[in-house]
Design an enzyme around this catalytic site. Structure first.
Site, PDB file in Angstrom:
ATOM      1  N   GLU A  58      -3.550  89.131  82.402  1.00  0.00           N
ATOM      2  CA  GLU A  58      -3.565  88.785  80.979  1.00  0.00           C
ATOM      3  C   GLU A  58      -2.166  88.782  80.362  1.00  0.00           C
ATOM      4  O   GLU A  58      -1.862  87.942  79.521  1.00  0.00           O
ATOM      5  CB  GLU A  58      -4.451  89.798  80.256  1.00  0.00           C
ATOM      6  CG  GLU A  58      -4.827  89.428  78.860  1.00  0.00           C
ATOM      7  CD  GLU A  58      -5.868  90.401  78.339  1.00  0.00           C
ATOM      8  OE1 GLU A  58      -5.624  90.961  77.262  1.00  0.00           O
ATOM      9  OE2 GLU A  58      -6.905  90.604  79.004  1.00  0.00           O
ATOM     10  N   ASP A  59      -1.317  89.716  80.774  1.00  0.00           N
ATOM     11  CA  ASP A  59      -0.041  89.932  80.091  1.00  0.00           C
ATOM     12  C   ASP A  59       1.202  89.545  80.876  1.00  0.00           C
ATOM     13  O   ASP A  59       2.304  89.593  80.338  1.00  0.00           O
ATOM     14  CB  ASP A  59       0.101  91.416  79.708  1.00  0.00           C
ATOM     15  CG  ASP A  59      -0.943  91.868  78.714  1.00  0.00           C
ATOM     16  OD1 ASP A  59      -1.586  91.016  78.078  1.00  0.00           O
ATOM     17  OD2 ASP A  59      -1.123  93.090  78.576  1.00  0.00           O
TER      18      ASP A  59
END
Length: 167
Positions: A58-59
């Protein structure tokens, strides 16, 4: 080097330029805290590894396939269920967070348990440091929590009690 140690090194590198929003601490402190919470209930090595890696897709510039290649398909599957699937074009924030919550809840008990640990660690940080956002966040997390019916019951209850106590 154990697989867990390799995962910690991998996640530390992936998150190397990130810091926690409110404390300014290196971001890796969050995945490590989530792993420590998961370790308090019945768990597998794959769960601990996925807890450490839960935000890398996600990051960071990491794919689920990268996770599978490095740590196996079980860890990759857990990380996939822990990764938000909504995109900005998927509606307003409420709609996006609901979509993500349903995705989390469609995962196996192990991934749901890791998500609960993530919720526990983030809850106090947001409640104490961002009262305005807390008013939005607490409803999102209550919604998510109530979908995670397969998670470890002890952690589920801990998360519920923590939310209620900070409400």
């Amino acid at each position: 080097m154990s697989n867990l140690d390799r995962a910690i090194t991998f996640a530390t590198r992936a998150h190397r330029n990130q810091v926690r929003k409110y404390s300014g601490e290196p971001y890796i402190t969050h995945p490590l805290a989530v792993m420590e919470i998961v370790a308090t209930v019945p768990h597998t090595e794959e769960m601990l590894i996925a807890a450490v890696l839960h935000d890398v897709v996600e990051d960071c510039d990491v794919t689920v396939q990268d996770v599978c290649d490095q740590f196996g398909t079980v860890v990759g599957m857990y990380v996939e269920y822990l990764t938000d699937v909504s995109r900005p074009g998927d509606g307003n924030r409420r709609q996006r967070k609901e979509r993500d919550a349903y995705h989390n809840a469609s995962g196996p008990a192990e991934a749901q348990t890791i998500k609960i640990a993530d919720l526990i660690h983030n809850t106090a940080d947001i409640a104490l440091n961002d009262p305005r956002f807390w008013e939005v966040y607490k409803h999102e997390k209550w919604f998510t929590l109530n979908l995670l019916t397969e998670a470890d019951p002890q952690l589920w209850l801990q998360a519920k009690n923590r939310l209620k106590e900070l409400w």
